[in-house]
Design a protein around this motif. Sequence first.
Motif, PDB file in Angstrom:
ATOM      1  N   ILE A 111       0.730  -1.297  -0.181  1.00 44.82           N
ATOM      2  CA  ILE A 111       0.572  -0.484  -0.038  1.00 44.82           C
ATOM      3  C   ILE A 111       0.617   1.286   0.820  1.00 44.82           C
ATOM      4  O   ILE A 111       1.505   1.037   0.941  1.00 44.82           O
ATOM      5  N   THR A 112       0.594   1.888  -1.316  1.00 45.75           N
ATOM      6  CA  THR A 112       2.110   3.267  -1.368  1.00 45.75           C
ATOM      7  C   THR A 112       1.278   4.559  -1.189  1.00 45.75           C
ATOM      8  O   THR A 112      -0.497   4.822  -1.628  1.00 45.75           O
ATOM      9  N   SER A 113       2.092   5.341  -0.343  1.00 45.15           N
ATOM     10  CA  SER A 113       1.169   6.779  -0.192  1.00 45.15           C
ATOM     11  C   SER A 113       1.604   7.192  -1.102  1.00 45.15           C
ATOM     12  O   SER A 113       2.704   7.127  -1.342  1.00 45.15           O
ATOM     13  N   PRO A 114       0.801   8.766  -1.354  1.00 45.13           N
ATOM     14  CA  PRO A 114       0.795   9.586  -2.524  1.00 45.13           C
ATOM     15  C   PRO A 114       2.003  10.493  -1.512  1.00 45.13           C
ATOM     16  O   PRO A 114       2.741  11.803  -2.683  1.00 45.13           O
ATOM     17  N   LYS A 115       2.494  10.062  -0.396  1.00 45.07           N
ATOM     18  CA  LYS A 115       3.338  11.790   0.182  1.00 45.07           C
ATOM     19  C   LYS A 115       4.612  11.178   1.228  1.00 45.07           C
ATOM     20  O   LYS A 115       4.527   9.999   1.044  1.00 45.07           O
ATOM     21  N   VAL A 116       5.934  12.377   1.394  1.00 45.63           N
ATOM     22  CA  VAL A 116       6.575  11.157   1.938  1.00 45.63           C
ATOM     23  C   VAL A 116       6.601  12.047   3.160  1.00 45.63           C
ATOM     24  O   VAL A 116       6.354  13.650   3.437  1.00 45.63           O
ATOM     25  N   ALA A 117       6.450  11.429   4.249  1.00 48.35           N
ATOM     26  CA  ALA A 117       7.131  11.765   6.117  1.00 48.35           C
ATOM     27  C   ALA A 117       8.846  12.200   5.977  1.00 48.35           C
ATOM     28  O   ALA A 117       9.241  11.304   6.081  1.00 48.35           O
ATOM     29  N   LEU A 118       8.468  13.518   6.741  1.00 49.84           N
ATOM     30  CA  LEU A 118      10.410  13.590   6.811  1.00 49.84           C
ATOM     31  C   LEU A 118      10.185  14.263   8.062  1.00 49.84           C
ATOM     32  O   LEU A 118       9.575  15.089   8.121  1.00 49.84           O
ATOM     33  N   PRO A 119      11.065  13.941   8.581  1.00 47.44           N
ATOM     34  CA  PRO A 119      12.001  14.772  10.249  1.00 47.44           C
ATOM     35  C   PRO A 119      12.036  15.963   9.813  1.00 47.44           C
ATOM     36  O   PRO A 119      13.550  15.592   9.338  1.00 47.44           O
ATOM     37  N   ASP A 140      22.113  26.632 -10.923  1.00 47.14           N
ATOM     38  CA  ASP A 140      21.945  25.881 -12.453  1.00 47.14           C
ATOM     39  C   ASP A 140      20.647  25.059 -11.809  1.00 47.14           C
ATOM     40  O   ASP A 140      20.921  24.465 -10.162  1.00 47.14           O
ATOM     41  N   LYS A 141      20.257  24.267 -12.683  1.00 50.76           N
ATOM     42  CA  LYS A 141      19.107  22.951 -11.982  1.00 50.76           C
ATOM     43  C   LYS A 141      20.168  21.817 -12.066  1.00 50.76           C
ATOM     44  O   LYS A 141      21.047  21.829 -12.711  1.00 50.76           O
ATOM     45  N   PRO A 142      19.210  21.713 -10.351  1.00 54.99           N
ATOM     46  CA  PRO A 142      20.177  20.434  -9.490  1.00 54.99           C
ATOM     47  C   PRO A 142      20.154  19.337 -10.908  1.00 54.99           C
ATOM     48  O   PRO A 142      19.514  19.237 -11.945  1.00 54.99           O
ATOM     49  N   ALA A 143      21.596  18.181 -11.173  1.00 55.88           N
ATOM     50  CA  ALA A 143      21.270  16.814 -11.841  1.00 55.88           C
ATOM     51  C   ALA A 143      20.049  16.188 -11.284  1.00 55.88           C
ATOM     52  O   ALA A 143      19.821  16.243  -9.577  1.00 55.88           O
ATOM     53  N   PRO A 144      19.508  15.379 -11.641  1.00 53.06           N
ATOM     54  CA  PRO A 144      18.327  14.176 -10.228  1.00 53.06           C
ATOM     55  C   PRO A 144      18.986  13.156  -9.901  1.00 53.06           C
ATOM     56  O   PRO A 144      19.821  12.763 -10.037  1.00 53.06           O
ATOM     57  N   GLN A 145      18.321  13.616  -8.657  1.00 50.76           N
ATOM     58  CA  GLN A 145      18.838  12.649  -8.673  1.00 50.76           C
ATOM     59  C   GLN A 145      18.191  11.330  -7.771  1.00 50.76           C
ATOM     60  O   GLN A 145      16.910  10.662  -7.968  1.00 50.76           O
ATOM     61  N   PRO A 146      18.637   9.475  -6.881  1.00 55.67           N
ATOM     62  CA  PRO A 146      18.410   9.051  -7.263  1.00 55.67           C
ATOM     63  C   PRO A 146      15.954   8.882  -6.421  1.00 55.67           C
ATOM     64  O   PRO A 146      16.363  10.278  -5.665  1.00 55.67           O
ATOM     65  N   VAL A 147      15.682   8.119  -6.286  1.00 54.41           N
ATOM     66  CA  VAL A 147      14.473   8.158  -5.707  1.00 54.41           C
ATOM     67  C   VAL A 147      14.337   7.609  -4.036  1.00 54.41           C
ATOM     68  O   VAL A 147      15.053   7.702  -4.113  1.00 54.41           O
ATOM     69  N   GLY A 148      13.945   9.303  -3.489  1.00 56.01           N
ATOM     70  CA  GLY A 148      14.016   9.066  -2.397  1.00 56.01           C
ATOM     71  C   GLY A 148      14.901  10.123  -1.547  1.00 56.01           C
ATOM     72  O   GLY A 148      15.589  10.275  -0.451  1.00 56.01           O
ATOM     73  N   THR A 149      15.644  10.334  -2.473  1.00 57.73           N
ATOM     74  CA  THR A 149      17.219  11.499  -2.348  1.00 57.73           C
ATOM     75  C   THR A 149      16.369  13.116  -1.082  1.00 57.73           C
ATOM     76  O   THR A 149      16.081  13.614  -2.163  1.00 57.73           O
ATOM     77  N   VAL A 150      16.739  13.305  -0.409  1.00 61.02           N
ATOM     78  CA  VAL A 150      16.444  14.327   0.295  1.00 61.02           C
ATOM     79  C   VAL A 150      17.461  15.468   0.419  1.00 61.02           C
ATOM     80  O   VAL A 150      18.828  15.013   0.659  1.00 61.02           O
ATOM     81  N   THR A 151      17.030  17.039  -0.328  1.00 63.33           N
ATOM     82  CA  THR A 151      18.077  17.746  -0.416  1.00 63.33           C
ATOM     83  C   THR A 151      17.441  18.576   0.577  1.00 63.33           C
ATOM     84  O   THR A 151      16.661  19.331   0.566  1.00 63.33           O
TER      85      THR A 151
END
Length: 512
Positions: free
Chosen positions: A143-151, A167-178
């Motif tokens: 069951i996948t949520s459409p959101k991401v919870a971050l502390p 400059d526009k950053p390069a694409p990051q792997p899914v889930g990467t927090v910047t």
Amino acid sequence: MNEEYTVRKGDTLTRIAAAFGVSKHDLAKLNKIQNQNMIREGQVLQIPPKVVELAPLEPLQIDLSSLLSLQFLDAANKPIEGMEVSVCVAGEVEKHKTDTTGKVPVITAKRDDVVKVEVKKPTGDWKKVSEVKLAEPATHARITSPKVALPAEMKVHEGPMQTTKTDKPAPQPVGTVTEVRSENGNPVQKVALECPNTENLRLGPNAKYRDVIIAAGKRSGFTPQSIAAIMNAEAATITNVTYIPVIDRKTKKPALGKDGKPKTKKLTENTGEWDPRSASSKSSARGMTQFLDASWVDMALNDGTFLNERAKKEGWITTQKSTVIKKKQPVEVETPAFKRADGKLVTKTKDTALVRILSSKPYITGRATASDANLQKLLDLRYVAEYAINTAVDYGLQNLKGLKDDDFKLDGLSDGDKAKLIYLTHHLGLSDAKKFIRNTITSDTAKVLLTAQVGADRAAEYAADNGNDYVKGHRSWLLNFVDKKINITEKMCDSSKAAAVRSLLDVTVAIK
């Protein structure tokens, strides 16, 4: 109202009658079954009331319980830990918290029960997120949520506003927090999600293969969604198997078997992730796309394929120059050759093609096992996702060319339509696929093909449901099978942009 039971694979009328303590004769009579040896999977039977009490069989022949494994993921396909979950089964509610893998304890219920799943929102309210019907002995639901919870602690930045653009950053792997800042200097956390994206491509647990899929699409001119759908249909997926104790829902304690030991049930959890190390126990089929030894070698020998390019680069596939006499004159020709680890070249003979030589003894000594180190390296490329995916695409395009060369009209087909033909030709082989499209497969062949896929009993049922005709039975099964397997829109972030995809039956009619 009579109790009902849905027939499962392997059930017999005798076992069902014994499990419910009724006579086989009464069970057959109530359900108007003339042939007591012929019941089909999925058939719903009415259970007659007991007339006499029969001694229960120990252990019960038919286990009516089913297991449900629930896993909760966020929009970045990461497990959600510590979320409160409410599970309602047959009016009884269980509440749990998800663990580090996003799972709650395995639920035991009756088959055909509908399990209602709710999660607790940050506001304290409960929200229904899913209903799962337990149609199998073990079900794994993601069951996948459409959101991401971050502390995070959101504090207003009191420094100057940001005045320069980066400059526009390069694409990051899914889930990467910047960690970044907004234009007014406030802190912002950016999470890399799979959707939306420029290619409108959704791969879920297979997002790691995104670059390979996109590159294969550019190389072949085929849409990445179509390639992903074909891969999803053909690829073996990673499955985790565990054995868990069966919990009595009334006592909440482990149920005991006849031997006094806790009962366990096999729980199979399919991750949905394509398995690059997949290996058949019945043949030499290996890797994501399950190429046989001979088929893989053949693709390596075909000029222009992705695998051929690598084999040539490594020096495994080369040519041997020789002189032949044509019209009484010596002519120098180049013959395809395979270079062994000892440097010697292998070429075709007058009677045997090179692929056949390399695919049999002494070069192939067992399933997926070669006597020559270079040939073994070539076979082992099946385990590399980039080669498995690109070779599956090349093989599919070769089969489409084979259809077109036989005057099938492929011009104007969408990539979704072509994906179904690619899967059909991969499933049957090009020769039988042509016969299937023309509806010229013989009854004997149809019976063999259908039996190989679903077993003799189910094949007989498909034939019986189609006027005792194995050709129609096989055709009905395969048309439905391909339509279900190839789902283009499932691989899109926004399915509203999808071109119409026809049923395989409509496609076969259109191209004849």
